[in-house]
Scaffold this active site. Structure first.
Site, PDB file in Angstrom:
ATOM      1  N   GLY A 176      64.084 -48.714  -8.334  1.00  0.00           N
ATOM      2  CA  GLY A 176      62.675 -48.683  -8.702  1.00  0.00           C
ATOM      3  C   GLY A 176      61.838 -49.910  -8.410  1.00  0.00           C
ATOM      4  O   GLY A 176      60.677 -49.976  -8.827  1.00  0.00           O
ATOM      5  N   GLY A 177      62.376 -50.881  -7.692  1.00  0.00           N
ATOM      6  CA  GLY A 177      61.595 -52.097  -7.388  1.00  0.00           C
ATOM      7  C   GLY A 177      60.307 -51.755  -6.637  1.00  0.00           C
ATOM      8  O   GLY A 177      59.217 -52.212  -7.013  1.00  0.00           O
ATOM      9  N   ASP A 228      67.601 -33.670  -3.493  1.00  0.00           N
ATOM     10  CA  ASP A 228      68.048 -34.169  -2.194  1.00  0.00           C
ATOM     11  C   ASP A 228      66.784 -34.310  -1.334  1.00  0.00           C
ATOM     12  O   ASP A 228      66.161 -33.306  -0.968  1.00  0.00           O
ATOM     13  CB  ASP A 228      69.034 -33.159  -1.597  1.00  0.00           C
ATOM     14  CG  ASP A 228      69.432 -33.533  -0.174  1.00  0.00           C
ATOM     15  OD1 ASP A 228      68.923 -34.548   0.347  1.00  0.00           O
ATOM     16  OD2 ASP A 228      70.259 -32.800   0.407  1.00  0.00           O
ATOM     17  N   GLY A 229      66.443 -35.538  -1.033  1.00  0.00           N
ATOM     18  CA  GLY A 229      65.191 -35.805  -0.313  1.00  0.00           C
ATOM     19  C   GLY A 229      65.122 -35.162   1.066  1.00  0.00           C
ATOM     20  O   GLY A 229      64.031 -34.915   1.584  1.00  0.00           O
ATOM     21  N   CYS A 301      67.240 -52.073   4.471  1.00  0.00           N
ATOM     22  CA  CYS A 301      67.581 -53.493   4.291  1.00  0.00           C
ATOM     23  C   CYS A 301      68.788 -53.842   5.159  1.00  0.00           C
ATOM     24  O   CYS A 301      69.710 -54.524   4.711  1.00  0.00           O
ATOM     25  CB  CYS A 301      67.757 -53.868   2.831  1.00  0.00           C
ATOM     26  SG  CYS A 301      68.905 -52.844   1.943  1.00  0.00           S
TER      27      CYS A 301
HETATM   28  N1  SAM Z   1      63.494 -47.877  -3.059  1.00  0.00           N
HETATM   29  C1  SAM Z   1      64.511 -48.384  -3.936  1.00  0.00           C
HETATM   30  C2  SAM Z   1      64.024 -49.657  -4.568  1.00  0.00           C
HETATM   31  O1  SAM Z   1      63.164 -50.331  -4.023  1.00  0.00           O
HETATM   32  O2  SAM Z   1      64.515 -49.994  -5.665  1.00  0.00           O
HETATM   33  C3  SAM Z   1      65.836 -48.597  -3.235  1.00  0.00           C
HETATM   34  C4  SAM Z   1      66.336 -47.348  -2.564  1.00  0.00           C
HETATM   35  S1  SAM Z   1      67.970 -47.499  -1.953  1.00  0.00           S
HETATM   36  C5  SAM Z   1      67.753 -48.454  -0.559  1.00  0.00           C
HETATM   37  C6  SAM Z   1      68.260 -45.923  -1.317  1.00  0.00           C
HETATM   38  C7  SAM Z   1      68.314 -44.818  -2.350  1.00  0.00           C
HETATM   39  O3  SAM Z   1      68.439 -43.569  -1.671  1.00  0.00           O
HETATM   40  C8  SAM Z   1      69.495 -44.871  -3.312  1.00  0.00           C
HETATM   41  O4  SAM Z   1      69.018 -45.055  -4.618  1.00  0.00           O
HETATM   42  C9  SAM Z   1      70.171 -43.511  -3.168  1.00  0.00           C
HETATM   43  O5  SAM Z   1      70.573 -42.961  -4.401  1.00  0.00           O
HETATM   44  C10 SAM Z   1      69.074 -42.678  -2.554  1.00  0.00           C
HETATM   45  N2  SAM Z   1      69.508 -41.514  -1.776  1.00  0.00           N
HETATM   46  C11 SAM Z   1      70.637 -41.356  -1.038  1.00  0.00           C
HETATM   47  N3  SAM Z   1      70.655 -40.142  -0.470  1.00  0.00           N
HETATM   48  C12 SAM Z   1      69.513 -39.518  -0.855  1.00  0.00           C
HETATM   49  C13 SAM Z   1      68.950 -38.236  -0.605  1.00  0.00           C
HETATM   50  N4  SAM Z   1      69.578 -37.339   0.155  1.00  0.00           N
HETATM   51  N5  SAM Z   1      67.771 -37.925  -1.174  1.00  0.00           N
HETATM   52  C14 SAM Z   1      67.127 -38.833  -1.954  1.00  0.00           C
HETATM   53  N6  SAM Z   1      67.614 -40.049  -2.233  1.00  0.00           N
HETATM   54  C15 SAM Z   1      68.779 -40.393  -1.690  1.00  0.00           C
END
Ligand code: SAM
Length: 375
Positions: A176-177, A228-229, A301
């Site tokens: 959530g950042g 699922d995005g 990242c």
């Molecule tokens: N945006 C977040 C932040 O700034 O705190 C960090 C996101 S992190 C890089 C990527 C995120 O994608 C993870 O929390 C993971 O659970 C999520 N994720 C992985 N596969 C996904 C999917 N199919 N649909 C949605 N989210 C997914």
């Protein structure tokens, strides 16, 4: 004897070591002479920024400024910035099925200056100063004054340029950042916040409740989901003015430092190999979720070209061929120019911009590329 026992319990191939081997072989080719200094920075303590909480009640900004911090988004270079007048190119208009967009194409066109979200404040100690921030304290209403995060992670949120009343989607939001940074704009009309992981979404809810007053987290303003995005295009097409697609990636810094939950561990090899396809599917879903005229910000990242540039190129091509969506790549060079005092950016990327870690400015890596839907 003690040594023998130690040797038998020691992990033979720690994931952090495998990550370093992988990066040495790939990034030395990709970054060339830059790699040794980026490598040294990645293996050293990272630097944080304090994202200021506009919903807090204490004058935290003054307190941090008294310690020598500066709000980097407002502490920008003021001299003439010639590239501010340049902007994007239409991507993928050429006949060939391969998309090739580069910044010399961008130079050809004149567009209005890149705009950045106002109200997002992030305090950092000056270049070369590695002072650590203290944990944030709650104010008299229990609201925390700042959120510690990689200051480079604020850049995608600034670049998204949320305007008053915009419908915004954060497709991969947890923990959530960036969600919190976007909320600092106080401009969002409706905010769709999604992450496929239930446990990480629980963390995200906790973060929001520690920083944002309850009435602002009501259902009509904000919706938190765990879908699922990759399926978003099937759920809610052509809807959002702004979409952040901050995908899962090899999280290079984490992978070098922590053996727990490391994507380079042997039992996660398949998952790691599938990352570029997952990233592509998420970006395509984000593109579909945006409305025509809407803007999409892809970020990771990692320094990996396969997870950055190749994913964006492929998404531009597939959006056009399979979904009839034309995209324009938005030039982010004005942003790198403005913030060059705070961050080190990779020189001459053909598509998108990337903060590369440096010992004196140990932020990132963060890659970002902004797309605008034309149709
Ligand atoms: N945006 C977040 C932040 O700034 O705190 C960090 C996101 S992190 C890089 C990527 C995120 O994608 C993870 O929390 C993971 O659970 C999520 N994720 C992985 N596969 C996904 C999917 N199919 N649909 C949605 N989210 C997914």
């Amino acid at each position: 004897r003690v040594k023998e026992k130690w040797a038998s319990t020691r992990i033979k191939h720690p994931a952090t070591g495998l990550a370093l081997q992988n990066f040495d072989s790939i990034y030395s080719g990709q970054l060339g002479l830059l790699w040794p200094s980026v490598r040294a920075a990645l293996l050293s303590e990272r630097k944080y920024g304090a994202l200021l909480n506009n919903y807090g009640h204490d004058d935290v900004q003054a307190e941090l400024q008294a310690k020598g911090c500066k709000d980097f988004p407002s502490d920008i270079e003021t001299e003439a910035q010639p590239c501010l007048e340049q902007e994007p190119a239409v991507a993928g208009e050429e006949e060939s099925s391969h998309v090739s967009v580069n910044k010399s194409d961008l130079d050809a066109q004149q567009h209005p200056a890149l705009q950045l979200s106002p109200n997002i404040k992030c305090l950092v100690f000056p270049r070369g100063d590695i002072t650590r921030f203290k944990p944030a304290r709650p104010d008299m209403f229990g609201c925390l004054g700042y959120y510690l995060m990689d200051a480079a992670s604020v850049l995608p949120c600034l670049a998204l340029n949320v305007q008053e009343g915009h419908n915004v989607l954060d497709l991969c939001a947890a923990p959530g950042g960036k969600t919190l940074a976007l909320l600092q704009t106080k401009s969002i009309g409706f905010f769709g916040i999604n992450d496929a992981s239930v446990s990480r979404t629980t963390r995200l809810r906790k973060v929001l409740h520690s920083y944002v007053p309850k009435p602002l987290l009501s259902d009509e303003k904000l919706r938190i989901t765990t879908f699922d995005g990759t399926k978003w295009g099937e759920i809610e097409k052509n809807t959002f003015d702004r979409v952040l697609v901050d995908v899962p990636c090899t999280t290079d810094r984490h992978s070098l430092m922590e053996n727990d939950n490391n994507i380079f561990s042997k039992n996660r090899t398949g998952e790691r190999r599938r990352l570029p396809q997952l990233q592509l599917d998420l970006l395509l879903a984000g593109i579909e979720a945006a409305c025509p005229g809407g803007e999409i910000l892809y970020s990771t990242c990692t320094l990996s070209q396969i997870q950055n540039l190749s994913v964006v190129e492929q998404a531009i091509h597939t959006a056009r061929e399979d979904h009839g969506i034309q995209l324009q790549v938005v030039d982010l060079r004005p942003l790198t120019h403005m913030f060059r005092k705070t961050f080190d950016f990779a020189p001459d990327l053909p598509l998108g911009e990337m903060v590369v870690p440096h010992l004196a400015a140990n932020f990132g890596p963060i890659y970002m590329c902004k797309l605008r839907r034309l149709t």
